[in-house]
Design an enzyme around this catalytic site. Structure first.
Site, PDB file in Angstrom:
ATOM      1  N   TYR A 210     -34.630 -20.869  10.737  1.00 21.47           N
ATOM      2  CA  TYR A 210     -34.855 -20.911  12.183  1.00 21.47           C
ATOM      3  C   TYR A 210     -36.272 -20.448  12.536  1.00 21.47           C
ATOM      4  CZ  TYR A 210     -30.005 -21.697  13.770  1.00 21.47           C
ATOM      5  OH  TYR A 210     -28.779 -22.229  14.059  1.00 21.47           O
ATOM      6  N   GLU A 329     -17.328 -20.597  19.377  1.00 21.69           N
ATOM      7  CA  GLU A 329     -17.711 -20.722  17.972  1.00 21.69           C
ATOM      8  C   GLU A 329     -16.430 -20.866  17.166  1.00 21.69           C
ATOM      9  OE1 GLU A 329     -20.831 -18.201  16.456  1.00 21.69           O
ATOM     10  OE2 GLU A 329     -19.702 -17.793  14.620  1.00 21.69           O
TER      11      GLU A 329
END
Length: 339
Positions: A210, A329
């Site tokens: 990321y 999630e």
């Protein structure tokens, strides 16, 4: 030839079980206890202090067990069980108040590093060096503290332990990191004497790569991991959300986020089949569904049913997600016997 560990998984409502454990209690590696706090058990138990949604039970217990003989032990702060010489399950639960910040590091950062250093020390001592799956639960995960979001603090400490112990982040285990309202930091893990195959999602940037907008250190996990034992494949799907590339999609729309999450899970199933000929379907998996706002449960369940067709193998809980704009999630695991 590996011993027949035959790792297995089951869910139990303790209110409906006289002994609060499956019949094969002598073969339990460990468990997670979801909901109200758990009483002490002879096996390692991860407290998942998250309210159950859509379930009349006050608590559920998810067990990992094996056909192999079980040995139990303690290594520093870690309680663990080992199936034969092959598979290990451990839990470390620490209060931040027990950690003294130093050198500009927060207590949570130091706790994460210390916990993971202990974890890696145990794996070396028990000759089970390969992490398969990790569950991280962190109180107030999205809160800003000491000038930084707490999840980002945790990621720094975890990354420091990986680096100090010469653990490559690009082959890290399947994992999740969710937030509880309060309580200790709790980390549970499965490890083995043989590696699992890490899987990535081609429509997502790998979490360990990321950009820095998500913090000084990236999260350390693979999108999924595929383990094998003799006649069986075990697929671990990491905590998965509505992310494409590295960006959150559908902010504010929990139904669209749930559908996007299943699109990502379906791609991981495709990757397992492409790389290892392991053919799993959405209907074969056991799920834990984390929902930020309890009021969104009906919408998430409806979208789940549209994507999977049946939610009898799903557990829904209220939890904070690692990004403030994520509303849901989903994690899963599945077992598939070789044909």
């Amino acid at each position: 030839m590996y011993p027949d560990t035959r790792l297995q998984f089951s869910t139990l409502n303790p209110a409906l079980a006289a002994d609060h454990a499956p019949a094969d209690a002598g073969h339990i590696l460990g468990m997670s206890h979801i909901g109200q706090p758990a009483k002490a058990q002879p096996w390692p138990t991860q407290p998942v202090l998250m309210p159950l949604l859509g379930n009349s039970a006050s608590a559920l217990q998810e067990y990992w067990h094996s056909t192999a003989p079980i040995q139990r032990g303690q290594f520093g702060d870690i309680h663990f069980s080992k199936a034969g010489e092959d598979v290990l399950y451990g839990v470390i639960t620490l209060e931040e108040s027990s950690i003294q910040p130093a050198g500009g590091e927060s207590a949570l950062q130091r706790l994460a590093e210390q916990a993971y250093r202990q974890l890696f020390g145990l794996l070396a001592a028990e000759n089970c060096p390969h992490l398969w799956r990790i569950w991280n639960y962190i109180p107030r995960i999205n809160a800003e503290q000491d000038g930084m979001e707490r999840y980002r603090q945790f990621n720094i400490g975890r990354h420091q332990a990986f680096a100090a112990c010469a653990r490559p982040v690009d082959s890290s285990p399947a994992a999740c990191a969710l937030g509880t309202a309060s309580g200790p930091v709790s980390i549970a893990f499965l490890a083995a004497s043989r590696p699992a195959l890490p899987l990535e999602n081609p429509r997502q940037v790998s979490a360990f790569a990321y950009p820095r907008q998500y913090g000084p250190r990236s999260p350390t996990f693979s999108r999924a991991a595929l383990a094998s034992q003799q006649d069986e494949d075990i697929l671990f799907i990491s905590g998965t959300a509505s992310i494409v590339g590295h960006e959150t999609l559908h902010p504010g729309d929990v139904t669209a986020q749930t559908r996007e999450t299943f699109a990502n899970i379906a791609i991981l199933l495709d990757e397992a089949k492409r790389q290892h000929a392991a053919a799993f379907t959405l209907q074969q998996l056991d799920y834990r569904v984390y929902i930020r706002h309890a009021a969104d449960y009906p919408a998430v369940r409806a979208a789940f049913l549209q994507c999977v067709g049946d939610d009898s193998r799903a557990v829904y809980v209220q939890a904070d997600i690692c990004r403030a704009d994520l509303l849901v999630e989903i994690e899963a695991q599945g077992f598939r016997l070789h044909r």
